[in-house]
Scaffold this active site. Structure first.
Site, PDB file in Angstrom:
ATOM      1  N   TYR B 101       0.856  -1.183   0.000  1.00 55.27           N
ATOM      2  CA  TYR B 101       0.000   0.000   0.000  1.00 55.27           C
ATOM      3  C   TYR B 101       0.897   1.239   0.000  1.00 55.27           C
ATOM      4  O   TYR B 101       1.907   1.283   0.707  1.00 55.27           O
ATOM      5  CB  TYR B 101      -0.876   0.018   1.260  1.00 55.27           C
ATOM      6  CG  TYR B 101      -1.636   1.321   1.464  1.00 55.27           C
ATOM      7  CD1 TYR B 101      -2.928   1.479   0.974  1.00 55.27           C
ATOM      8  CD2 TYR B 101      -1.035   2.403   2.117  1.00 55.27           C
ATOM      9  CE1 TYR B 101      -3.614   2.672   1.134  1.00 55.27           C
ATOM     10  CE2 TYR B 101      -1.717   3.597   2.279  1.00 55.27           C
ATOM     11  CZ  TYR B 101      -3.004   3.727   1.783  1.00 55.27           C
ATOM     12  OH  TYR B 101      -3.672   4.916   1.941  1.00 55.27           O
ATOM     13  N   GLU B 189      -3.344   7.542  -4.053  1.00 49.82           N
ATOM     14  CA  GLU B 189      -3.254   6.287  -3.302  1.00 49.82           C
ATOM     15  C   GLU B 189      -3.180   5.087  -4.249  1.00 49.82           C
ATOM     16  O   GLU B 189      -3.931   5.024  -5.226  1.00 49.82           O
ATOM     17  CB  GLU B 189      -4.485   6.148  -2.395  1.00 49.82           C
ATOM     18  CG  GLU B 189      -4.520   4.880  -1.567  1.00 49.82           C
ATOM     19  CD  GLU B 189      -5.800   4.781  -0.734  1.00 49.82           C
ATOM     20  OE1 GLU B 189      -5.800   5.220   0.419  1.00 49.82           O
ATOM     21  OE2 GLU B 189      -6.804   4.264  -1.259  1.00 49.82           O
TER      22      GLU B 189
END
Lengths: 296, 382
Positions: B101, B189
């Site tokens: 992530y 993101e």
């Protein structure tokens, strides 16, 4: 006394022209009694507009007039540069009311001030400005609704709610030392804590009203500071109890993301720090009137 | 503005962030053509701005054209939590060794940029943040310094990414930071950021929120604007230049200033009602703006009463009062209106309105009184 501005504050209006917002508001501020000593415009150096001498740069204006505050209402794309220009010219207090500055520009300008120009305090952007009633008014607050003499200091993230607070207090005969609108953007130059610290140190301010809104954690941080470092009574109101998550409520900063930044969390934190928390602006005004009466 | 996954990926690609080979499709035939182009197997992904599309059947693996045809046909038109799928992203399916992530956003408390990097991506990162916060390596970036490759390398080491991923991940993170800053994102993101068995690192998903304030320097954003899914009421309001958010209640709200508008919603709620909308008309409460605001609210069938809450600062209340009357001459309003006008020149404003008040146009002296009245008129408790 007052905080940040007083009767000795001398203001330079950045980006002045016969049709500019800066001139419009600057003249209103001057009519209130604020010393508006200069304007700047790279193409109009040497001119005079409405009796205000115009200089090409802020540095020239400071040198010629001793200006110790600046007022910026230029369009968003020029605002960050205007802030840095004022700081580089040594202006200790910069008020920027411009709305819609990109967050990246705002974050960069703020961190440049911290590192390169620690002697400059920025108020705003996207704020209504500051008024020390009877002494100085920089920004768009209507002087008519403020009342000189203290004892209340006001700090707020929202423009119209600031007016509402001034009005509620003035109508009840409760004056203000200074009313600071810190603005609703994600990276405000001056925080709640900066204002709380200044009000705490100001002998004429005997009670503080703090108006917050949803988004971010500025109210929670302020609550922590109040708990540890503020001895004066604080009354607070936080707008946005019913605001839906994930939607920006007008201000770029007013957005609830996840479980953070809700009005309830902010009110709980403030109440936990001993703050009197009111559920609407009128109730906040009434609570403050009670506080002031009990000051004796 | 939130971008769809495909827009976010295309935005990433501009900044050199590697993504899977793929493209968009609005029809089954386009999906097959895109799959042929990308190379099988492919993943067919619903383009909706809502989470949980995989569980809803909006993401499918296809080995050949026939399967693409079946899946694309099923997914197009699918209703995912109220979002109907109109567009697909079809990309070559990647083999996944590890899922990470990575993101950048603004840390408002610190007033600096915040990078988040985790070797445990692919699942709900919020859950990881709660159950195992140490698994997320945070990095504060001062906007004045930016993110150097050296700092990115140290960060990747600290996050404990697998050895074969580290060098590529560090380079990718510098690109992601550039996308976030120069690309004017509020959020950039990647979840998951993957390592493939053959040792390549690339973005398998994209969540990008653009900062609307920066639109003036990004003409290329115009292609994103048309695809925004909006409430019909919000589209109407935007056309009129109003700052409007649709809500579920029956009291229409008009106020000047974001804070006062938010506060008006709260007070209506405290009086037992619910607001139909948030509408901030800003400083210029003239007849044109007021007429536009009343029109937008009047077009909402759920509205039973309208509360106009104006505090005059620079805006003079007598001018607002004239604006309201002029607007009412131009627009036929089906709900009763409650006015609360206060601040600069309030007395003059009330005088102007005095002769025009009726059971369809009511004035109240305070915000609280006005909210009570509007809620009562909307059929809520009084």
């Amino acid at each position: 006394m007052s905080i940040f501005v007083d009767e000795n504050t001398k203001v330079v209006i950045q980006g002045i022209s016969p049709t500019s917002q800066g001139l419009y508001h600057g003249l209103r501020n001057r009519a209130y009694g604020t010393h508006v000593v200069a304007g700047t415009n790279p193409r109009r150096g040497g001119e005079e507009i409405e009796g205000i001498p115009v200089f090409a740069t802020v540095a020239d204006a400071v040198e010629a007039t001793g200006a110790n505050a600046s007022f910026i209402s230029v369009p968003p794309k020029f605002a960050a540069d205007a802030i840095i220009e004022a700081a580089a010219a040594g202006v200790p207090f910069v008020v920027c009311i411009t709305e819609g500055i990109p967050a990246q520009d705002e974050a960069l300008a703020y961190n440049r001030l911290v590192r390169e120009f620690p002697g400059t305090r920025l108020l705003g952007p996207n704020c209504p400005g500051i008024i020390s009633p009877g002494k100085c008014n920089i920004g768009i607050t209507s002087g008519d609704i403020a009342m000189p003499g203290g004892p209340v200091g006001i700090v707020s993230r929202s423009g119209t709610l600031t007016y509402q607070a001034l009005h509620e207090l003035s109508q009840q005969g409760v004056g203000q030392t200074t009313c600071v609108g810190i603005g609703g953007d994600p990276v405000p130059g001056t925080s709640f804590i900066d204002c709380l610290r200044a009000f705490e140190a100001d002998p004429d301010t005997r009670a503080i009203m703090m108006i917050g809104e949803i988004g971010g954690s500025a109210e929670e941080e302020a609550a922590e500071f109040i708990g540890s470092s503020v001895t004066k009574p604080v009354v607070s109101y936080v707008a946005g109890v019913t605001a839906p998550a994930g939607r920006k409520m007008g201000h770029a900063g007013a957005i609830i993301s996840g479980s953070k930044g809700t009005a309830q969390a902010k009110m709980d934190a403030l109440a936990g720090a001993g703050v009197t928390v009111a559920h609407n602006p009128t109730a906040a005004g009434e609570a403050m009137v009670d506080v002031v009466r009990n000051l004796g | 503005m939130d971008l769809f996954e495909y827009q976010g990926k295309q935005y990433f690609a501009r900044f050199g962030i590697p993504i899977s080979k793929g493209g968009v499709a609005d029809t089954v035939d386009q999906a097959v053509a895109q799959a042929d182009e990308s190379g099988y197997p492919v993943v067919v992904k619903a383009q909706v701005k809502v989470g949980g599309r995989g569980k809803a059947g909006g993401v499918k693996l296809a080995e050949n054209a026939e399967e693409v045809r079946t899946h694309a046909g099923n997914i197009l038109g699918l209703d995912i939590k109220g979002h109907v799928v109109k567009r697909l992203w079809v990309e070559h399916a990647s083999d996944i060794e590890r899922e990470y992530y990575a993101s950048f956003t603004l840390d408002r408390g610190a007033k600096k940029h915040l990078g988040m990097l985790s070797a445990e991506g692919g699942v709900e990162i919020e859950e990881v943040a709660v159950t195992n916060p140490d698994a997320i390596a945070l990095l504060q970036v001062d906007p004045v310094d930016g993110l150097s490759l050296e700092a990115a390398r140290a960060w990747v080491d600290r996050a404990n990414l697998d050895e074969p991923a580290r060098a590529q991940a560090a380079e990718l993170l510098v690109k992601l930071y550039t996308c976030y800053t120069e690309g004017d994102c509020d959020l950039a993101e990647i979840n998951p950021l993957i390592l493939t068995p053959d040792g390549r690192v690339h973005a398998l998903d994209a969540k990008v929120t653009l900062d609307d304030n920066a639109a003036f320097r990004h003409p290329e954003w115009e292609e994103f604007a048309g695809t925004e899914v909006e409430d019909e009421r919000e589209t109407r309001a935007k056309e009129r230049g109003l700052n409007y958010i649709g809500l579920q209640g029956s009291v229409g709200i008009i106020a000047n200033g974001a804070g006062l508008a938010m506060s008006t919603l709260d007070v209506v709620n405290q009086c037992g009602g619910a607001a139909a909308n948030f509408l901030d008309i800003g400083g210029g409460a003239n007849a044109d703006v007021m007429a536009a605001a009343l029109e937008v609210i009047n077009a909402d069938p759920a509205v039973r009463s309208i509360l106009v809450n104006i505090f005059g600062g620079i805006t003079r209340v007598d001018e607002v009062a004239k604006g309201v009357l002029e607007a009412l001459d131009r627009v036929e309003i089906s709900s009763p209106i409650v006015l609360r006008l206060d601040g600069t020149n309030a007395a003059a404003g009330r005088e102007i309105l005095a002769d025009h008040l009726s059971d369809r146009l009511v004035a109240e002296p305070t915000m609280l009184d006005a909210a009570r009245r509007a809620v009562a008129l909307a059929g809520g408790q009084s």
